[in-house]
Design a protein around this motif. Structure first.
Motif, PDB file in Angstrom:
ATOM      1  N   ALA A  59       0.658  -1.362  -0.398  1.00 56.65           N
ATOM      2  CA  ALA A  59      -0.020  -0.101   0.242  1.00 56.65           C
ATOM      3  C   ALA A  59       0.869   1.062  -0.089  1.00 56.65           C
ATOM      4  N   GLN A  60       1.911   0.666   0.889  1.00 57.91           N
ATOM      5  CA  GLN A  60       2.817   2.461   1.113  1.00 57.91           C
ATOM      6  C   GLN A  60       3.727   2.456  -0.604  1.00 57.91           C
ATOM      7  N   MET A  64       3.317   5.414  -2.762  1.00 56.38           N
ATOM      8  CA  MET A  64       4.030   6.169  -3.535  1.00 56.38           C
ATOM      9  C   MET A  64       4.157   6.191  -4.678  1.00 56.38           C
ATOM     10  N   ALA A  65       3.739   5.330  -5.708  1.00 59.56           N
ATOM     11  CA  ALA A  65       3.780   5.485  -7.219  1.00 59.56           C
ATOM     12  C   ALA A  65       2.986   6.596  -7.798  1.00 59.56           C
ATOM     13  N   ALA A  66       1.501   6.579  -6.267  1.00 56.94           N
ATOM     14  CA  ALA A  66       0.351   7.715  -7.752  1.00 56.94           C
ATOM     15  C   ALA A  66       1.029   8.735  -7.666  1.00 56.94           C
ATOM     16  N   SER A  67       1.768   9.238  -6.292  1.00 60.83           N
ATOM     17  CA  SER A  67       2.249  10.637  -5.721  1.00 60.83           C
ATOM     18  C   SER A  67       2.976  10.608  -7.371  1.00 60.83           C
TER      19      SER A  67
END
Length: 84
Positions: A59-60, A64-67
């Motif tokens: 989930a982290q 991070m990938a989405a940001s």
């Protein structure tokens, strides 16, 4: 005189050895069962914790990938606008 040992059957020595080994095995059985129960419980506890940590970590990474993808999308938009 009378000799009583001739008429009596004696048990073979391997039977005494087997019975002694079986007695030792029966004495150690509760300890082995307890150790086995602790090992199984520890395995399930550790695998549950590892599974939870794995999903938390994924989930982290997803967050991070989405940001990062959002930042790249913003940078890409600026380049197309001629700001760069």
């Amino acid at each position: 005189m009378f000799n009583f040992s001739q008429g009596q059957k004696t048990n073979p020595p391997w039977l005494y050895a087997w019975l002694w080994g079986y007695d030792r095995w029966l004495q150690g059985w509760p300890h082995a069962t307890l150790v086995l129960c602790w090992l199984v419980a520890g395995f399930f506890l550790c695998s549950t914790l590892a599974n939870r940590y794995h999903h938390w970590e994924q989930a982290q990474v997803k967050e991070m990938a989405a940001s990062i993808a959002g930042e790249k999308m913003g940078n890409h938009t600026h380049r197309n606008c001629g700001i760069w």
